[in-house]
Design a protein around this motif. Sequence first.
Motif, mmCIF file in Angstrom:
data_model
loop_
_atom_site.group_PDB
_atom_site.id
_atom_site.type_symbol
_atom_site.label_atom_id
_atom_site.label_comp_id
_atom_site.label_asym_id
_atom_site.label_seq_id
_atom_site.Cartn_x
_atom_site.Cartn_y
_atom_site.Cartn_z
ATOM 1 N N HIS A 397 -9.860 12.636 -6.430
ATOM 2 C CA HIS A 397 -9.344 11.904 -5.272
ATOM 3 C C HIS A 397 -7.829 11.732 -5.381
ATOM 4 O O HIS A 397 -7.089 11.923 -4.386
ATOM 5 N N VAL A 401 -4.699 12.952 -2.904
ATOM 6 C CA VAL A 401 -3.641 12.063 -2.397
ATOM 7 C C VAL A 401 -2.274 12.630 -2.742
ATOM 8 O O VAL A 401 -1.346 12.615 -1.912
ATOM 9 N N TYR A 405 0.928 13.652 -0.329
ATOM 10 C CA TYR A 405 2.284 13.124 -0.515
ATOM 11 C C TYR A 405 3.295 14.245 -0.740
ATOM 12 O O TYR A 405 4.458 14.167 -0.302
ATOM 13 N N GLN A 484 -6.417 3.383 -2.266
ATOM 14 C CA GLN A 484 -5.316 4.270 -1.876
ATOM 15 C C GLN A 484 -4.232 3.515 -1.137
ATOM 16 O O GLN A 484 -3.055 3.733 -1.341
ATOM 17 N N ALA A 488 -0.083 3.297 -1.938
ATOM 18 C CA ALA A 488 0.913 3.817 -0.999
ATOM 19 C C ALA A 488 1.915 2.769 -0.585
ATOM 20 O O ALA A 488 3.019 3.090 -0.218
#
Length: 611
Positions: A397, A401, A405, A484, A488
Motif C-alpha cells: 500500500h 502511495v 506522490y 494515508q 499526507a
Amino acid sequence: MSKALQEKIEELFQATKDLMSLEEIKPHCDRFNEWLNEQNYSEATLGTKFSAYGFYKKFKNLDLKPGENAEVIAKHDAEGNVKGHELKHYVPLLCGLNKQQWDERNQSTRVIDRLENSTEIDPDSYLEVTGKLLASDDPHELAVGLIAATGRRPHEIIARAKFAAIKDKPYHVKFEGQGKKRGDKPVFEIATLFPADYVIKALARLRKESSTQSLLQEVAKGSPSITKQNIEIDNRRGQSLRRVVRTYFGDKGQKTPVLAFRYGDDQDNNKALRAAYAVLATERDCHGSYGAKILYASRILGHFTPQIQDDRVLGKLATSAGYSDYYVTKPVRFVEVDVEKLANVKASVSDLEKVKELQKLWGFPGQKEVVHRLLQSMDHIQSLERRLVESQQKIVHLQEVITVYEKQVVELQQQNQRLKEESQVMSQQPQITPVSEASTVESTGVPSESRIDKLEAQTARLEQMMQQMMEMMSSGAATATKPQEEVATVPQEKPETGRKLPEPKPEIDWGGISNEQLRNMKAPGAVEEKIYRAFRAIADYNDNAPSNNDRWYIGSVTLSSVSGCNRQAVGDWVKTHQLTVDDHNNKYALGQYHNKRHKGVEITDLVKLWE
C-alpha cells in the motif's frame, strides 16, 4: 527462643554426660535453671519442649549408676500409689519438671471446655478459601491449602507426606509420612476435601519450589534424626504458615472469620484447620452412627492406625475426640476442579528422544509440559506469520502511495519549470505598462515570484514526505500504521544535521562494584545492592554466632542501620525478598522483638559493612 532452649539442653548434656558425682553435676544444673528462669517459660510449654528436644531421652540412654550419676526414685500410678522404681540421672531430677509440676501441667479441662462449647463451620466458605490457597504460587499459601484440604501437620506437608491415588476413589489417597509415631511408619487411607489428583499435583508443586528444596537440604544437613528435622521445619516455617492461616481464615478482632474460632482461642491456627478437616471429611463421607463417625475421624487423622484390628487400642479415639469440637449444619459438597485429562500421543523414537532432551534442558517434571511449551511456541510462530503478512500488505500500500506522490512531484516540477521560463521571458520585455495597471498582470494569469516560491515550497514538502515514507519502509512496515490521510497532511520536520541521538546507557553489574565505590552511589540499583549486602553481612554474622543471644533479627531497622539506606527503600526491598528474610529469621526462631536483648549494643558495632 525454642532454638536457644535446644542449644542450652545440648550444652548441658555435653557438660555433664561424663561426670560421676552429684557435686560435679549440680553447678551445671544450677546455671541452666538460672538461665531458664529468665526465659519465663510456662510449665506446659517447658514440658512440651523438653520432650520434643529429647531432654529426658538423652540422659536416660547414658550408663546410669546409682549414687554416682543417678538416683533410684519411686514410680506412681494415677491414684498416687507406688507401682515400682526406676533409675534416673541427676540432671533430669534437678532440671526437669517434678511430679507435682507434671500433674499440674497434665491436669487440664481445655478439651472438655471445647467439646461443651462446640463451634459451627460454614463448609462452603472454608472450601472456597482452601481452593484459592491450593491454586496459589506462594509456597506458604500453598502449604496451608494442603493442610486445610488433607488435615496433615505442617512438617508432614512440607517434608514427609507421600500421597498415592486410589483406583475408583477420586477423593481419597494412600498416605505415608505420619509424624508423632515414635518409629512406626503406617500407611493408611485418608480423605481429601479436593480431588485426589489435584491435591497430589499441588503437593508436587510445593516440593519443587526452590525455597522448599533449600529448607529441606539445610535441615537434613543439620541432623540425621527425622524427629529433630521435623521440629526444625516446624520452627522455621511455623510462623509463616500461621500468618497465612490468620490472614485467610481468621485473626484477632475479626467478628466473622471464615473459620470460626475454637472455644478458648482468639485466632485460627494449623490445629484449627486439622480439626475443621476432620469434621468436614467425616460429615461428607460417613453417614453412620456417632461411634462410626468418631472411628472414621480417628482413622483419617492417623490416631487409630493398627495393622491388626483390636478393641484394646480403641482408647486412642479419645485423642480424636479432642478434634471434634466443630460441627456443620450444611451439607459438605464434593469440590470439582477443572483438571485436564492426559492423553497418549504417538511419536517416533527420534522425536521422543528430542522431547526428553528438551524436558531436561527446560527442567520440566514431565513430557506433558514439554509438549505444552512446543504448542505455545507454534501459536507464537503463527502469530508472527500473520503479522508478517499484514506488514507486507502495508508495504504494498505504501509503495502505491509513493508512486502517486512521485507523479505529483514530477508534474509540479514541470509546472515550476514552465513558470520560471515564462518569468524570464516577461523580465526581458520592456516595462511599458503603466504602474497603475500592474495589478492586472497577476489577475490575467501572468505568474509572479510569490507564486513560484509557493510551488517550490510545495514541491519541497512532497519530496520531504516521500523521503520520510522511504525511511519508514526501510526500518520496517510496523512503523507505518497511520492512515494515508494523516501521512499526507502532517509532514514531519527533518532532524537537525550534526545532532547525535543519545546512546543507551550500558547496564551496570552492581555485584562487581567494590564497597568503597558503592557506598556513595545513589542510583536505584546501587541502593538495592547496598541493602542486599547488608542482609548477607547480618546473615553471615548470625550463622557464625555461638547462640541466639548473639544473633540479630533481620528487619527494616537492622538493614537500614547497616546499609545506610532510608527506611522506605529498605521496606520496599524487604517486601520483594520477604521469603528470603523470613526463612533466615525462622531458621533461628528470631522474632521481631528479639533484638531488645541487645541493650546498649548497636548492630553497626558488630556488623561493619563499609569498613
